[in-house]
Design a protein around this motif. Structure first.
Motif, PDB file in Angstrom:
ATOM      1  N   ALA A 273       0.826  -1.216   0.000  1.00 54.20           N
ATOM      2  CA  ALA A 273       0.000   0.000   0.000  1.00 54.20           C
ATOM      3  C   ALA A 273       0.858   1.263   0.000  1.00 54.20           C
ATOM      4  CB  ALA A 273      -0.937  -0.003   1.207  1.00 54.20           C
ATOM      5  N   ASN A 274       2.124   1.129   0.378  1.00 53.64           N
ATOM      6  CA  ASN A 274       3.024   2.280   0.365  1.00 53.64           C
ATOM      7  C   ASN A 274       3.260   2.804  -1.050  1.00 53.64           C
ATOM      8  OD1 ASN A 274       4.192   2.889   3.199  1.00 53.64           O
ATOM      9  ND2 ASN A 274       4.249   0.654   3.078  1.00 53.64           N
ATOM     10  N   LEU A 275       3.065   1.976  -2.055  1.00 51.73           N
ATOM     11  CA  LEU A 275       3.195   2.451  -3.433  1.00 51.73           C
ATOM     12  C   LEU A 275       2.169   3.556  -3.690  1.00 51.73           C
ATOM     13  CD1 LEU A 275       3.588  -0.889  -5.450  1.00 51.73           C
ATOM     14  CD2 LEU A 275       5.375   0.551  -4.470  1.00 51.73           C
TER      15      LEU A 275
ATOM     16  N   LEU B 166       9.430   5.842  -0.539  1.00 47.70           N
ATOM     17  CA  LEU B 166       9.507   4.392  -0.723  1.00 47.70           C
ATOM     18  C   LEU B 166      10.815   3.816  -0.195  1.00 47.70           C
ATOM     19  CD1 LEU B 166       7.898   3.322  -4.129  1.00 47.70           C
ATOM     20  CD2 LEU B 166       6.990   3.193  -1.818  1.00 47.70           C
ATOM     21  N   LYS B 167      11.879   4.594  -0.260  1.00 50.65           N
ATOM     22  CA  LYS B 167      13.165   4.110   0.238  1.00 50.65           C
ATOM     23  C   LYS B 167      13.137   3.885   1.752  1.00 50.65           C
ATOM     24  CE  LYS B 167      16.333   5.736  -3.348  1.00 50.65           C
ATOM     25  NZ  LYS B 167      17.458   6.651  -3.669  1.00 50.65           N
ATOM     26  N   GLU B 168      12.150   4.479   2.417  1.00 48.55           N
ATOM     27  CA  GLU B 168      11.996   4.250   3.853  1.00 48.55           C
ATOM     28  C   GLU B 168      11.487   2.836   4.135  1.00 48.55           C
ATOM     29  OE1 GLU B 168       9.389   7.302   5.214  1.00 48.55           O
ATOM     30  OE2 GLU B 168      10.799   8.939   4.751  1.00 48.55           O
ATOM     31  N   GLN B 169      11.056   2.151   3.070  1.00 48.31           N
ATOM     32  CA  GLN B 169      10.586   0.768   3.193  1.00 48.31           C
ATOM     33  C   GLN B 169      11.584  -0.150   2.476  1.00 48.31           C
ATOM     34  OE1 GLN B 169       7.990   0.159   5.066  1.00 48.31           O
ATOM     35  NE2 GLN B 169       7.382   2.299   5.291  1.00 48.31           N
TER      36      GLN B 169
ATOM     37  N   ARG C  43      11.341  -3.060  -3.386  1.00 47.67           N
ATOM     38  CA  ARG C  43      12.403  -2.843  -4.378  1.00 47.67           C
ATOM     39  C   ARG C  43      11.828  -2.095  -5.584  1.00 47.67           C
ATOM     40  NH1 ARG C  43      14.322  -6.483  -8.430  1.00 47.67           N
ATOM     41  NH2 ARG C  43      13.173  -8.190  -7.430  1.00 47.67           N
ATOM     42  N   GLN C  44      12.188  -0.821  -5.692  1.00 49.60           N
ATOM     43  CA  GLN C  44      11.663   0.009  -6.771  1.00 49.60           C
ATOM     44  C   GLN C  44      12.262  -0.397  -8.117  1.00 49.60           C
ATOM     45  OE1 GLN C  44      11.584   4.341  -6.096  1.00 49.60           O
ATOM     46  NE2 GLN C  44      12.074   3.948  -3.944  1.00 49.60           N
ATOM     47  N   GLU C  45      11.423  -0.382  -9.132  1.00 51.45           N
ATOM     48  CA  GLU C  45      11.910  -0.590 -10.497  1.00 51.45           C
ATOM     49  C   GLU C  45      11.903   0.735 -11.250  1.00 51.45           C
ATOM     50  OE1 GLU C  45      11.598  -4.361 -13.138  1.00 51.45           O
ATOM     51  OE2 GLU C  45       9.808  -3.151 -13.552  1.00 51.45           O
ATOM     52  N   TYR C  46      10.795   1.432 -11.217  1.00 53.24           N
ATOM     53  CA  TYR C  46      10.765   2.803 -11.737  1.00 53.24           C
ATOM     54  C   TYR C  46       9.768   3.630 -10.945  1.00 53.24           C
ATOM     55  CZ  TYR C  46       6.589   1.384 -14.503  1.00 53.24           C
ATOM     56  OH  TYR C  46       5.356   0.919 -14.910  1.00 53.24           O
ATOM     57  N   PHE C  47       9.998   4.939 -10.947  1.00 43.28           N
ATOM     58  CA  PHE C  47       9.115   5.897 -10.280  1.00 43.28           C
ATOM     59  C   PHE C  47       9.194   7.168 -11.111  1.00 43.28           C
ATOM     60  CE2 PHE C  47       7.112   8.688  -7.477  1.00 43.28           C
ATOM     61  CZ  PHE C  47       6.636   8.044  -6.338  1.00 43.28           C
ATOM     62  N   GLU C  48       8.171   7.419 -11.930  1.00 47.90           N
ATOM     63  CA  GLU C  48       8.246   8.501 -12.905  1.00 47.90           C
ATOM     64  C   GLU C  48       6.984   9.353 -12.909  1.00 47.90           C
ATOM     65  OE1 GLU C  48      10.944   9.149 -14.477  1.00 47.90           O
ATOM     66  OE2 GLU C  48      12.059   7.280 -14.159  1.00 47.90           O
TER      67      GLU C  48
ATOM     68  N   PHE D 133       8.768  -4.260  -6.560  1.00 48.22           N
ATOM     69  CA  PHE D 133       8.609  -5.642  -6.111  1.00 48.22           C
ATOM     70  C   PHE D 133       8.362  -5.670  -4.605  1.00 48.22           C
ATOM     71  CE2 PHE D 133      10.865  -6.091 -10.066  1.00 48.22           C
ATOM     72  CZ  PHE D 133      10.376  -7.274 -10.614  1.00 48.22           C
ATOM     73  N   VAL D 134       7.332  -6.390  -4.217  1.00 52.57           N
ATOM     74  CA  VAL D 134       7.024  -6.643  -2.814  1.00 52.57           C
ATOM     75  C   VAL D 134       6.897  -8.151  -2.650  1.00 52.57           C
ATOM     76  CG1 VAL D 134       5.391  -6.299  -0.926  1.00 52.57           C
ATOM     77  CG2 VAL D 134       5.826  -4.437  -2.562  1.00 52.57           C
ATOM     78  N   GLU D 135       7.676  -8.734  -1.764  1.00 50.83           N
ATOM     79  CA  GLU D 135       7.698 -10.195  -1.597  1.00 50.83           C
ATOM     80  C   GLU D 135       7.911 -10.900  -2.946  1.00 50.83           C
ATOM     81  OE1 GLU D 135       4.927 -10.628   2.430  1.00 50.83           O
ATOM     82  OE2 GLU D 135       4.020 -11.041   0.481  1.00 50.83           O
TER      83      GLU D 135
END
Length: 284
Positions: free
Chosen positions: A202-204, A232-235, A239-244, A270-272
């Protein structure tokens, strides 16, 4: 509910319905149905006389064979949900029916810049596979309208281009994303997440919403984007792939706000070990 696994029998049935001047809506899915899919169905049922839901896990759009193997499948439960929703038609063909020659690497479709950014960049060949299966479905069903969720925003642009370039008579209808109570965008892949994983995912939504709010409050786009990335880096388990932040008309990077701006904040992560995507529209 009528159930078809054969293309010709479905086409014969729909031809009879059209002789009765009945309109047809198509909801293409890969199964593992959830409330998001049911919202698409509900929209189609409101706007058409006949609604066709297709369920087919299309191997041609998976660039990762492991992802294809793990994709959730539960046709019995899907059928139960469709019957409960009073769907008119379920089309659930086999691989042999959709690819009679068994060749998934034959015809290729290109979508220009859309294949070079975001989903196109990180999933090479994905949109070609999407375009091929949708071309088949549009030809088979020949629906008046076809329904897709905003969660797959870039795919919606691919579908629009496909319809325009190949002169399909089908009208594209985009339905807003349906979310869990915590904001997580509903997705078939969510079934692979634990309850903790769903809360983490849900953080996404929280991150892209933060960016949306900052931009709408007048913050510069890149400053807002970096704030979302930092959130997101606080989590560390995400694992971020892109954020645009993109111009949703052509999916190029949005740099400045103009009176004609049509901006979206898009994320993949990616989550789990489950790959998830989400987006929100700015100024909407």
């Amino acid at each position: 509910m009528q159930i078809f696994k054969n293309i010709k029998s479905l086409q014969y049935f729909l031809a009879e319905e059209r002789q009765k001047k009945r309109s047809v809506g198509l909801v293409p899915t890969m199964g593992a149905l959830h409330e998001g899919h049911l919202k698409l169905l509900n929209q189609s049922q409101k706007e058409n006389d006949i609604t066709v839901c297709s369920i087919y896990v299309n191997p041609a759009q998976f660039n990762n064979t492991d992802d294809l193997k793990k994709y959730p499948r539960d046709l019995d439960h899907d059928q139960f949900l469709l019957e409960k929703q009073a769907c008119d038609v379920l089309f659930s063909p086999s691989d042999k029916e959709m690819y009679p020659e068994g060749n998934l690497n034959g015809i290729k479709l290109g979508f220009g810049k859309l294949e070079q950014v975001l989903e196109g960049k990180f999933r090479p060949g994905h949109f070609s596979g999407v375009g091929i299966i949708l071309s088949k479905l549009f030809h088979i069903v020949n629906s008046d309208k076809a329904y897709f969720g905003q969660k797959d925003l870039q795919q919606c642009s691919v579908v629009r281009k496909l319809i325009e370039e190949l002169f399909f008579s089908t009208q594209l209808v985009i339905v807003p994303t349906v979310r869990e109570n915590n904001g997580l965008a509903m997705s078939s892949r969510n079934t692979r997440l634990s309850e903790k994983g769903k809360d983490l995912a849900a953080n996404l939504y929280h991150a892209i919403t933060k960016v949306k709010n900052l931009i709408e409050e007048g913050e510069k786009i890149e400053v807002a984007r970096q704030a979302g990335i930092s959130t997101l880096k606080e989590q560390p388990k995400i694992r971020q792939e892109y954020f645009e932040v993109i111009d949703k008309r052509d999916f190029t990077t949005a740099a400045d706000i103009t009176p004609k701006s049509e901006i979206a904040v898009c994320v993949a992560a990616f989550v789990e070990e489950v790959r998830l995507i989400d987006n929100v529209l700015v100024f909407s």
